[in-house]
Design an enzyme around this catalytic site. Structure first.
Site, short mmCIF file in Angstrom:
data_model
loop_
_atom_site.label_atom_id
_atom_site.label_comp_id
_atom_site.label_asym_id
_atom_site.label_seq_id
_atom_site.Cartn_x
_atom_site.Cartn_y
_atom_site.Cartn_z
CE1 TYR A 71 14.96 -19.78 7.38
CE2 TYR A 71 14.41 -19.70 4.40
CZ TYR A 71 14.45 -20.26 5.71
OH TYR A 71 12.69 -20.03 6.34
CB SER A 82 11.60 -22.91 4.13
OG SER A 82 11.59 -22.31 2.98
CE LYS A 93 13.31 -22.32 8.51
NZ LYS A 93 12.98 -22.50 9.49
#
Ligand code: NAD
Ligand code: UFG
Length: 350
Positions: free
Chosen positions: A157, A133, A161
């Site tokens: 989050y 991302s 990643k």
């Protein structure tokens, strides 16, 4: 070599980006096996994929209800099918929820992915396309974001990643036969042009476009615009929105690159359009596409949000031969087509 009978495992293939990608894979002649636990998706989405590709190509699609945190679920799949590569979408993605419940994110995103690598290695399947991302750029010091920028995470989050990118790089260094492509998505929006597939978030949407869509169909009264005092052309924040079908095609390009490039190592590519659009410009484009008025409430900035983020698209263009075809107009057209045909998403009811 890329041959039409190649078998691809798609984790999280029932989700938003997964379903659109599976349609393109099947149309591209690949055999696809989905594993999903329906944490954030429903079986109806898989039925729609079958409906879209037709009975013939549907024969090349398998579905397994399973959870990546459960290694046995993966073992069962890999012991019966020899996969040529994996596209790994399965994961949780709500930033706010990750701040409130980081363990759920570490468990799902990290443990799930580590299990996947273990089982892939055991069955000698060492080609992986991973959903990363633009969040790994944090608050970028410069724009456009270039793949070799320093990486930084702003929330749990984002940290999953970032960790998973590092894990991929470490595995590939230790075992050079792995070929791994990390795709850094910018802001995926839009829907399949048929109006049969689209994003169907549970609860109140966190992201801009699903929120606008729900205002347009009357599920929500108004859009909160987070920040109107940014140093941008209209005071609202700027992002690089990318049509989900362009994103889907980016995965096919990445897969072909994996199959044809022995020394790909572990390489990251941005998938974006390279163009920035502000929140208010996006609202305007959606109003034009839908003919609906979106009532606005101007609100303070959302904590942690960057002013302006967009991708450098050069590397994907040069090395994957991929470039986004669609602009904001088509993104809004297709999102509206999905919304008006499915105002309550796949379930069809409030
Ligand atoms: P999504 O929630 O629609 O799809 C993810 C799918 O994975 C869901 O169907 C869910 O049920 C499944 N899943 C989750 N945990 C699982 C587990 N442990 N085992 C099996 N299945 C599991 O999300 P999406 O928008 O399609 O995103 C796909 C990937 O792309 C995610 O990894 C996400 O972090 C990443 N990503 C998304 C965006 C975005 O804005 N949509 C942006 C950047 C990166
Ligand atoms: N926004 C609003 N109102 C809303 C929702 C969003 O004004 O109701 C604004 C945000 O403040 C931001 C812009 O719209 O300025 C885009 O917000 P999104 O939540 O749609 O997207 P983000 O850029 O914040 O983040 C998304 C995903 C991240 C991912 C990132 C890059 O949520 O997980 O794209 O891919 F990392």
């Amino acid at each position: 070599m890329v041959s039409s009978s190649q078998k691809i495992l798609v984790t999280g293939g029932a989700g938003f980006i997964g379903t659109h990608t599976v349609v393109q894979l099947l149309k591209g002649g690949f055999h696809v096996s989905i594993i999903d636990n329906f944490d954030n998706s429903v079986m109806e989405a898989v039925h729609r994929v079958r409906e879209l590709v037709g009975p013939q190509l549907s024969q090349n699609l398998d579905f397994t209800l399973g959870d990546l945190r459960n290694k046995d679920d993966l073992e069962k799949l890999f012991s019966k099918t020899k996969f040529d590569a994996v596209i790994h979408f399965a994961g949780l993605k709500a930033v706010g929820e990750s701040v409130a419940n980081p363990r759920r994110y570490f468990d799902n995103n990290l443990v799930g992915t580590i299990n996947l690598y273990e089982v892939m290695a055991k069955y000698n399947c060492k080609k992986m396309v991973f959903s990363s991302s633009a969040t790994v750029y944090g608050q970028p010091e410069k724009i456009p974001c270039v793949e070799d920028f320093k990486l930084q995470a702003m929330n749990p989050y984002g940290r999953t990643k970032l960790f998973l990118e590092e894990i991929a790089r470490d595995i590939q260094i230790a075992e050079p036969e792995w070929r791994i492509i990390l795709l850094r998505y910018f802001n995926p929006v839009g829907a399949h042009e048929s109006g049969k597939l689209g994003e169907d978030p549970r609860g109140i949407p966190n992201n801009l476009m699903p929120y606008i869509q729900q205002v347009a169909v009357g599920r929500l009264p108004e859009l909160n615009v987070y920040g109107h005092d940014y140093p941008t052309r209209d005071g609202s924040a700027i992002r690089d929105y990318i049509h989900v079908m362009d994103l889907a095609d980016g995965h096919i390009a990445a897969l072909r690159k994996l199959f044809t490039t022995e020394n790909i190592g572990c390489t990251a590519y941005n998938l974006g359009t390279g163009r920035g659009t502000s929140v208010l410009e996006m609202v305007d484009a959606f109003e034009k596409a839908s003919g609906k008025k979106i009532p606005l409430k101007l609100c303070p900035r959302r904590p942690g949000d960057a002013t302006e983020v967009y991708a450098s698209t050069e590397k994907a263009e040069k090395e994957l031969g991929w470039t986004a075809k669609y602009g904001v107009e088509e993104m809004c057209r297709d999102q509206w087509n999905w919304a008006k045909n499915n105002p309550w998403g796949y379930s069809g009811k409030p």
